[in-house]
Design a protein around this motif. Structure first.
Motif, PDB file in Angstrom:
ATOM      1  N   LEU A 360       0.912  -1.244   0.128  1.00 58.45           N
ATOM      2  CA  LEU A 360       0.086   0.071  -0.071  1.00 58.45           C
ATOM      3  C   LEU A 360       0.869   1.247   0.029  1.00 58.45           C
ATOM      4  CD1 LEU A 360      -2.775  -1.233   2.467  1.00 58.45           C
ATOM      5  CD2 LEU A 360      -3.059  -0.841   0.130  1.00 58.45           C
ATOM      6  N   ALA A 361       1.964   1.220   0.553  1.00 63.05           N
ATOM      7  CA  ALA A 361       2.827   2.366   0.676  1.00 63.05           C
ATOM      8  C   ALA A 361       3.717   2.538  -0.686  1.00 63.05           C
ATOM      9  CB  ALA A 361       3.764   2.093   1.762  1.00 63.05           C
ATOM     10  N   ASP A 362       4.017   1.538  -1.436  1.00 61.91           N
ATOM     11  CA  ASP A 362       4.696   1.654  -2.592  1.00 61.91           C
ATOM     12  C   ASP A 362       4.076   0.653  -3.698  1.00 61.91           C
ATOM     13  OD1 ASP A 362       6.397   2.489  -4.626  1.00 61.91           O
ATOM     14  OD2 ASP A 362       8.260   1.283  -3.620  1.00 61.91           O
ATOM     15  N   PRO A 363       2.892   0.851  -4.193  1.00 60.08           N
ATOM     16  CA  PRO A 363       2.437  -0.142  -4.995  1.00 60.08           C
ATOM     17  C   PRO A 363       2.991  -0.376  -6.088  1.00 60.08           C
ATOM     18  CG  PRO A 363       0.801   1.750  -4.452  1.00 60.08           C
ATOM     19  CD  PRO A 363       2.271   2.104  -3.932  1.00 60.08           C
ATOM     20  N   PRO A 364       3.019  -1.762  -6.496  1.00 62.98           N
ATOM     21  CA  PRO A 364       3.875  -2.239  -7.731  1.00 62.98           C
ATOM     22  C   PRO A 364       3.030  -2.102  -8.873  1.00 62.98           C
ATOM     23  CG  PRO A 364       3.129  -3.971  -6.402  1.00 62.98           C
ATOM     24  CD  PRO A 364       2.697  -3.053  -5.644  1.00 62.98           C
ATOM     25  N   LEU A 365       2.537  -0.955  -9.144  1.00 62.72           N
ATOM     26  CA  LEU A 365       1.623  -0.652 -10.396  1.00 62.72           C
ATOM     27  C   LEU A 365       1.985  -0.839 -11.660  1.00 62.72           C
ATOM     28  CD1 LEU A 365      -0.341   2.362  -8.959  1.00 62.72           C
ATOM     29  CD2 LEU A 365      -0.952  -0.152  -8.758  1.00 62.72           C
ATOM     30  N   ARG A 366       1.270  -1.652 -12.617  1.00 62.96           N
ATOM     31  CA  ARG A 366       1.456  -1.566 -14.168  1.00 62.96           C
ATOM     32  C   ARG A 366       0.641  -0.763 -14.892  1.00 62.96           C
ATOM     33  NH1 ARG A 366       0.459  -7.203 -16.136  1.00 62.96           N
ATOM     34  NH2 ARG A 366       1.598  -6.398 -18.045  1.00 62.96           N
ATOM     35  N   GLY A 367       1.095  -0.489 -16.144  1.00 65.17           N
ATOM     36  CA  GLY A 367       0.198   0.484 -17.015  1.00 65.17           C
ATOM     37  C   GLY A 367      -1.374   0.501 -16.682  1.00 65.17           C
ATOM     38  N   PRO A 368      -1.957  -0.472 -16.762  1.00 64.85           N
ATOM     39  CA  PRO A 368      -3.411  -0.276 -16.734  1.00 64.85           C
ATOM     40  C   PRO A 368      -3.818   0.507 -15.416  1.00 64.85           C
ATOM     41  CG  PRO A 368      -2.762  -2.293 -17.547  1.00 64.85           C
ATOM     42  CD  PRO A 368      -1.642  -1.863 -17.186  1.00 64.85           C
ATOM     43  N   ALA A 369      -3.105   0.432 -14.577  1.00 66.12           N
ATOM     44  CA  ALA A 369      -3.494   0.911 -13.223  1.00 66.12           C
ATOM     45  C   ALA A 369      -3.688   2.442 -13.233  1.00 66.12           C
ATOM     46  CB  ALA A 369      -2.734   0.488 -11.982  1.00 66.12           C
ATOM     47  N   GLY A 370      -2.850   2.900 -14.221  1.00 67.26           N
ATOM     48  CA  GLY A 370      -2.997   4.492 -14.310  1.00 67.26           C
ATOM     49  C   GLY A 370      -4.089   4.832 -15.304  1.00 67.26           C
ATOM     50  N   LYS A 371      -4.829   4.054 -15.673  1.00 62.95           N
ATOM     51  CA  LYS A 371      -6.185   4.585 -16.350  1.00 62.95           C
ATOM     52  C   LYS A 371      -7.113   4.908 -15.825  1.00 62.95           C
ATOM     53  CE  LYS A 371      -4.275   1.891 -20.560  1.00 62.95           C
ATOM     54  NZ  LYS A 371      -4.601   0.914 -21.571  1.00 62.95           N
ATOM     55  N   LYS A 372      -8.338   5.266 -16.453  1.00 59.77           N
ATOM     56  CA  LYS A 372      -9.471   5.726 -15.857  1.00 59.77           C
ATOM     57  C   LYS A 372     -10.436   4.369 -15.591  1.00 59.77           C
ATOM     58  CE  LYS A 372     -10.402   9.996 -18.170  1.00 59.77           C
ATOM     59  NZ  LYS A 372     -11.245  11.174 -19.180  1.00 59.77           N
ATOM     60  N   PRO A 373     -10.925   4.327 -14.466  1.00 61.12           N
ATOM     61  CA  PRO A 373     -11.436   2.942 -13.852  1.00 61.12           C
ATOM     62  C   PRO A 373     -12.571   2.422 -14.624  1.00 61.12           C
ATOM     63  CG  PRO A 373     -12.196   4.862 -12.631  1.00 61.12           C
ATOM     64  CD  PRO A 373     -11.052   5.536 -13.693  1.00 61.12           C
ATOM     65  N   GLY A 374     -13.265   3.310 -15.389  1.00 64.60           N
ATOM     66  CA  GLY A 374     -14.341   2.609 -16.112  1.00 64.60           C
ATOM     67  C   GLY A 374     -14.089   1.504 -16.875  1.00 64.60           C
ATOM     68  N   LYS A 375     -13.206   1.315 -17.693  1.00 64.84           N
ATOM     69  CA  LYS A 375     -13.225   0.367 -18.760  1.00 64.84           C
ATOM     70  C   LYS A 375     -12.286  -0.684 -18.016  1.00 64.84           C
ATOM     71  CE  LYS A 375     -13.796   2.719 -23.182  1.00 64.84           C
ATOM     72  NZ  LYS A 375     -12.905   3.027 -24.447  1.00 64.84           N
ATOM     73  N   VAL A 376     -11.258  -0.368 -17.532  1.00 65.80           N
ATOM     74  CA  VAL A 376     -10.273  -1.492 -16.673  1.00 65.80           C
ATOM     75  C   VAL A 376     -10.864  -2.208 -15.828  1.00 65.80           C
ATOM     76  CG1 VAL A 376      -8.137  -1.561 -15.364  1.00 65.80           C
ATOM     77  CG2 VAL A 376      -8.321   0.234 -17.207  1.00 65.80           C
ATOM     78  N   GLY A 430     -20.651   2.151  -9.689  1.00 71.99           N
ATOM     79  CA  GLY A 430     -22.093   2.358  -9.154  1.00 71.99           C
ATOM     80  C   GLY A 430     -23.048   1.090  -8.900  1.00 71.99           C
ATOM     81  N   ASP A 431     -24.205   1.443  -9.300  1.00 74.34           N
ATOM     82  CA  ASP A 431     -25.197   0.440  -9.286  1.00 74.34           C
ATOM     83  C   ASP A 431     -25.005  -0.786 -10.101  1.00 74.34           C
ATOM     84  OD1 ASP A 431     -26.405   2.140  -7.507  1.00 74.34           O
ATOM     85  OD2 ASP A 431     -28.035   2.864  -8.953  1.00 74.34           O
ATOM     86  N   PRO A 432     -24.588  -0.831 -11.220  1.00 76.56           N
ATOM     87  CA  PRO A 432     -24.320  -2.213 -11.959  1.00 76.56           C
ATOM     88  C   PRO A 432     -23.361  -3.091 -11.061  1.00 76.56           C
ATOM     89  CG  PRO A 432     -24.326  -0.219 -13.606  1.00 76.56           C
ATOM     90  CD  PRO A 432     -24.170   0.447 -12.155  1.00 76.56           C
ATOM     91  N   ALA A 433     -22.311  -2.651 -10.380  1.00 77.12           N
ATOM     92  CA  ALA A 433     -21.338  -3.259  -9.957  1.00 77.12           C
ATOM     93  C   ALA A 433     -22.252  -3.764  -8.639  1.00 77.12           C
ATOM     94  CB  ALA A 433     -20.298  -2.852  -9.629  1.00 77.12           C
ATOM     95  N   ALA A 434     -22.832  -3.000  -7.910  1.00 79.58           N
ATOM     96  CA  ALA A 434     -23.695  -3.371  -6.528  1.00 79.58           C
ATOM     97  C   ALA A 434     -24.546  -4.430  -6.679  1.00 79.58           C
ATOM     98  CB  ALA A 434     -24.276  -1.976  -5.970  1.00 79.58           C
TER      99      ALA A 434
END
Length: 508
Positions: A360-376, A430-434
């Motif tokens: 959590l302090a230093d997340p090992p993120l890859r490219g898709p992590a930096g994109k907008k959340p909707g599609k990913v 939002g609601d679809p995921a809920a």
């Protein structure tokens, strides 16, 4: 184990002398003067104040009627469990263990000394029954670290009597506000002392390793959303550790759920992370969930079988079946509980908590992590749903028997992972995921009933064999076995329709 007291209280700023008149509030017919006591408390924490960051306090106090060591664990706003131990020169082992998930291998050192002159009043009703204790505290706080620092203030504290109605405190609050007394801005004396005595360059940064010490910014990217979900599960695991050690009802189950949620998030959203880092953490989360489940699975199964036995007419109960069930249910509890406490104290568990913190302090993120959340995030959830669909279809197409049992169990595990993936997606989608999360929850409950039946039948076979060897009738075990078979068959018959209903609502 030390004594435990549930503490429900409110704290207020005091800019006037004495306590406003509370006669007539919520049935208060008298305010009794109980005199003045002098309290002297030394608070302990790690050098980076991890306990304070999580709203936890550990103190050694003299004076008053409850002198000793006190560990206070947050339960809800204004509510804490206070675990008490007798006075000693060092922190009692029981309290050290309860703080271990937060402290780990750090040293506990004195951080603040609080000296209070407490003017105590008892609020009582017509029968003399205590409703609450109200006090006016003149506090002097001294920071004991190298930075030093001294501060003073006066506050009003109102603590509900044991077993009292929390609504009473709302009535007191209303009266105090009318008297121009306002709630304290700090949740505890220690929090205020740390804030007011901290060097300017450190204010607001104490306890960065705690749950509340690092307030994350609102999630923006796909990675932000998943990390927020992971942080919530890490916090739950750490916060539930003391409850598990105290054997608080349902705490083991809740900790196991948080562990599974964290692992499911790492699996479902693995495209966002460097798996060389997250896969080993996922493996350790699986280990911890397994250790937490040793008692829980047997407990659930015992409740199921005991309930089924109780529902049978006496004429269908042949032999000491109830006694056999109790012996079976309790046979390993003592040993497995000792094992669980050993797990929580183990270097392996501490390493897992450290690994989660590092993630959590230093997340090992890859490219898709930096994109907008909707599609990913939506893609990850849909992928999980497809995996469940394939396994459910396999279970439906497999003939009844062991192979179908295995397929249903695998479908259940994947449905649970899809549920947790959808839960993590709710803030972004939002609601679809809920809606999908609720649908997958219903599916896991249905498929879980099937798996419980499989495990119940296995237990009944074992119990029947033991009874037979002892010369007892195995009639009742066979009867219960047959009923469990019917339960499983019912689930299998409902599965196609339940799956169609669940997927008809899926629109992520």
């Amino acid at each position: 184990m030390a004594d435990v007291k549930r503490e429900t209280e409110r704290k207020y700023e005091s800019h006037q002398s004495g306590l406003p008149d509370l006669t007539g509030v919520g049935g208060v017919t008298a305010v009794l003067d109980k005199g003045v006591v002098e309290l002297d408390a030394t608070y302990y924490d790690t050098p980076d104040e991890r306990l304070a960051a999580d709203g936890v306090t550990l103190r050694r106090r003299t004076g008053g009627s409850d002198a000793g060591w006190h560990l206070k664990l947050p339960v809800a706003p204004g509510v804490r469990d206070e675990i008490r131990a007798p006075l000693s020169d060092t922190v009692p082992d029981d309290l050290t263990a309860l703080a271990r998930s937060r402290v780990r291998d750090a040293e506990l050192v004195p951080v603040v000394r609080l000296r209070s002159v407490r003017d105590v009043r008892h609020l009582v009703d017509t029968d003399g029954r205590l409703l609450a204790e109200a006090s006016v505290d003149a506090v002097t706080a001294e920071r004991l670290t190298a930075a030093g620092g001294l501060t003073q203030w006066t506050e009003i504290e109102v603590e509900l009597a044991d077993g009292g109605d929390p609504a009473f405190l709302d009535l007191v609050d209303k009266r105090l506000r009318k008297a121009d007394v306002r709630p304290s801005k700090s949740p505890s004396k220690l929090a205020r002392a740390l804030a007011e005595t901290a060097p300017k360059r450190k204010k607001g940064k104490a306890g960065q390793k705690g749950q509340r010490g690092r307030e994350a910014a609102p999630p923006v990217t796909a990675g932000d959303h998943v990390l927020a979900y992971l942080r919530a599960q890490r916090n739950a695991i750490v916060a539930l550790d003391p409850a598990v050690r105290r054997d608080v009802e349902d705490s083991v189950h809740q900790m196991r759920v948080a562990t599974r949620r964290a692992r499911s998030a790492l699996r479902a959203y693995r495209a966002l992370f460097d798996r060389a880092v997250t896969d080993p953490i996922g493996a350790e989360l699986k280990w911890l969930a397994g250790e937490l489940g040793v008692d829980r699975d047997r407990e659930v199964l015992a409740e199921r079988l005991t309930g089924d036995l109780a529902a049978l007419p006496d004429t269908l109960v042949s032999g000491p079946v109830g006694d056999r069930l109790r012996i079976w249910a309790e046979g390993r509890r003592g040993g497995s509980r000792s094992r669980l406490l050993g797990v929580l104290d183990s270097a392996r568990h501490m390493a897992l908590l450290d690994a989660l913190d590092a993630l959590l302090a230093d997340p090992p993120l890859r490219g898709p992590a930096g994109k907008k959340p909707g599609k990913v995030i939506a893609k990850a959830v849909r992928d999980e749903l497809r995996r469940v669909s394939g396994l459910v279809e396999l279970a439906i197409d497999t003939p009844p028997g062991q192979d179908r049992d295995v397929a249903v169990h695998e479908a259940r595990k994947k449905a649970k992972r899809a549920r947790y993936a959808a839960e993590a997606a709710v803030p972004a989608l939002g609601d679809p995921a809920a809606v999908l999360a609720r649908s997958m929850k219903s599916m896991t409950q249905l498929l879980g009933d099937h798996q419980d039946s499989v495990m119940a039948r296995q237990a009944l076979r074992e119990l029947s064999a033991v009874a037979h060897a002892a010369g007892e009738s195995d009639f009742t075990y066979g009867l219960l076995y047959g009923r469990e078979e019917q339960r499983a068959a019912t689930v299998e018959g409902e599965l196609p329709g339940a799956w169609r209903k669940a997927t008809s609502r899926a629109s992520v």
